[in-house]
Design a protein around this motif. Structure first.
Motif, mmCIF file in Angstrom:
data_model
loop_
_atom_site.group_PDB
_atom_site.id
_atom_site.type_symbol
_atom_site.label_atom_id
_atom_site.label_comp_id
_atom_site.label_asym_id
_atom_site.label_seq_id
_atom_site.Cartn_x
_atom_site.Cartn_y
_atom_site.Cartn_z
ATOM 1 N N TYR A 112 0.830 -1.201 0.000
ATOM 2 C CA TYR A 112 0.000 0.000 0.000
ATOM 3 C C TYR A 112 0.865 1.253 0.000
ATOM 4 O O TYR A 112 0.530 2.252 -0.641
ATOM 5 C CB TYR A 112 -0.946 0.009 1.202
ATOM 6 C CG TYR A 112 -1.970 -1.092 1.157
ATOM 7 C CD1 TYR A 112 -2.804 -1.230 0.057
ATOM 8 C CD2 TYR A 112 -2.098 -1.985 2.202
ATOM 9 C CE1 TYR A 112 -3.748 -2.241 0.000
ATOM 10 C CE2 TYR A 112 -3.039 -3.001 2.155
ATOM 11 C CZ TYR A 112 -3.859 -3.126 1.054
ATOM 12 O OH TYR A 112 -4.783 -4.126 1.000
ATOM 13 N N ALA A 113 1.977 1.201 0.707
ATOM 14 C CA ALA A 113 2.908 2.335 0.683
ATOM 15 C C ALA A 113 3.503 2.503 -0.707
ATOM 16 O O ALA A 113 3.702 3.630 -1.174
ATOM 17 C CB ALA A 113 4.008 2.140 1.715
ATOM 18 N N LEU A 114 3.775 1.387 -1.383
ATOM 19 C CA LEU A 114 4.285 1.457 -2.752
ATOM 20 C C LEU A 114 3.239 2.066 -3.685
ATOM 21 O O LEU A 114 3.560 2.907 -4.531
ATOM 22 C CB LEU A 114 4.675 0.061 -3.240
ATOM 23 C CG LEU A 114 5.211 -0.023 -4.660
ATOM 24 C CD1 LEU A 114 6.538 0.718 -4.766
ATOM 25 C CD2 LEU A 114 5.373 -1.462 -5.080
ATOM 26 N N GLY A 115 1.979 1.674 -3.522
ATOM 27 C CA GLY A 115 0.907 2.255 -4.329
ATOM 28 C C GLY A 115 0.753 3.742 -4.077
ATOM 29 O O GLY A 115 0.516 4.518 -5.001
ATOM 30 N N MET A 116 0.903 4.146 -2.806
ATOM 31 C CA MET A 116 0.849 5.568 -2.471
ATOM 32 C C MET A 116 2.006 6.314 -3.144
ATOM 33 O O MET A 116 1.825 7.413 -3.681
ATOM 34 C CB MET A 116 0.961 5.741 -0.947
ATOM 35 C CG MET A 116 -0.071 6.610 -0.362
ATOM 36 S SD MET A 116 0.044 6.901 1.410
ATOM 37 C CE MET A 116 1.057 5.648 2.095
ATOM 38 N N GLY A 117 3.171 5.712 -3.127
ATOM 39 C CA GLY A 117 4.335 6.342 -3.751
ATOM 40 C C GLY A 117 4.207 6.455 -5.255
ATOM 41 O O GLY A 117 4.565 7.480 -5.844
ATOM 42 N N ILE A 118 3.688 5.418 -5.889
ATOM 43 C CA ILE A 118 3.490 5.469 -7.341
ATOM 44 C C ILE A 118 2.452 6.535 -7.699
ATOM 45 O O ILE A 118 2.628 7.294 -8.662
ATOM 46 C CB ILE A 118 3.087 4.083 -7.884
ATOM 47 C CG1 ILE A 118 4.267 3.123 -7.774
ATOM 48 C CG2 ILE A 118 2.606 4.173 -9.329
ATOM 49 C CD1 ILE A 118 3.926 1.694 -8.079
ATOM 50 N N GLY A 119 1.386 6.603 -6.917
ATOM 51 C CA GLY A 119 0.388 7.649 -7.149
ATOM 52 C C GLY A 119 0.968 9.033 -6.951
ATOM 53 O O GLY A 119 0.669 9.960 -7.709
ATOM 54 N N PHE A 120 1.838 9.177 -5.939
ATOM 55 C CA PHE A 120 2.470 10.470 -5.688
ATOM 56 C C PHE A 120 3.381 10.865 -6.843
ATOM 57 O O PHE A 120 3.329 12.013 -7.319
ATOM 58 C CB PHE A 120 3.281 10.416 -4.379
ATOM 59 C CG PHE A 120 4.104 11.633 -4.144
ATOM 60 C CD1 PHE A 120 3.529 12.795 -3.643
ATOM 61 C CD2 PHE A 120 5.456 11.642 -4.429
ATOM 62 C CE1 PHE A 120 4.285 13.925 -3.436
ATOM 63 C CE2 PHE A 120 6.225 12.771 -4.221
ATOM 64 C CZ PHE A 120 5.635 13.913 -3.722
ATOM 65 N N ILE A 121 4.218 9.937 -7.294
ATOM 66 C CA ILE A 121 5.138 10.239 -8.402
ATOM 67 C C ILE A 121 4.341 10.564 -9.672
ATOM 68 O O ILE A 121 4.675 11.500 -10.398
ATOM 69 C CB ILE A 121 6.102 9.059 -8.647
ATOM 70 C CG1 ILE A 121 7.023 8.867 -7.437
ATOM 71 C CG2 ILE A 121 6.918 9.250 -9.910
ATOM 72 C CD1 ILE A 121 7.952 10.019 -7.162
ATOM 73 N N GLY A 122 3.280 9.810 -9.932
ATOM 74 C CA GLY A 122 2.440 10.098 -11.090
ATOM 75 C C GLY A 122 1.780 11.460 -10.990
ATOM 76 O O GLY A 122 1.702 12.198 -11.976
ATOM 77 N N ALA A 123 1.299 11.798 -9.796
ATOM 78 C CA ALA A 123 0.682 13.120 -9.598
ATOM 79 C C ALA A 123 1.717 14.228 -9.756
ATOM 80 O O ALA A 123 1.428 15.280 -10.343
ATOM 81 C CB ALA A 123 0.030 13.196 -8.224
#
Length: 137
Positions: A112-123
């Motif tokens: 879930y932290a990885l998903g949050m990070g990927i979403g952050f980098i994409g944003a």
């Protein structure tokens, strides 16, 4: 008069493309603060309570509202590329928020932290693309 001209030029830049530029600048600054608050939690071993997590959650809410405002402002323009970039920005913020809800909701799992990070980098990348595209057109 020099300061007044500078302020007017900055206002013209921010008001470009139905305020997408100004909202993107604000979202980029909020994303930077959000990263600082989010990374302070594991670096300083703060746990999931206290001021850092509160700042992170309020920052995430602010970024979500700003991405929705950017999407609405870009939809008022006739530029398809601006609309697509704003939609990608909104979807990445939505992804990060969805993964963050699971991570801070009690399921402390690194995926879930990885998903949050990927979403952050994409944003972050889609917001930067929005900002540069909005300034250049």
């Amino acid at each position: 008069m020099k300061l007044e001209e500078t302020v007017y030029r900055f206002m013209d830049l921010v008001a470009k493309n139905n305020y997408v530029t100004g909202l993107s600048i604000l979202q980029l600054l909020t994303l930077t603060a959000l990263y600082s608050a989010g990374m302070a939690i594991p670096i300083f071993n703060l746990g999931l309570q206290g001021s850092a997590i509160t700042a992170h959650i309020y920052g995430a809410i602010t970024v979500a509202v700003l991405s929705l405002l950017i999407l609405a402002a870009s939809w008022r323009t006739s530029d398809l590329r601006l609309r697509v970039l704003a939609l990608f920005n909104f979807l990445f913020v939505l992804m990060a928020a969805f993964e963050g809800l699971f991570y801070f909701g009690g399921f402390v799992d690194p995926s879930y932290a990885l998903g949050m990070g990927i979403g952050f980098i994409g944003a972050l990348f889609s917001n930067s693309a929005l900002l540069f595209y909005s300034i250049s057109h």
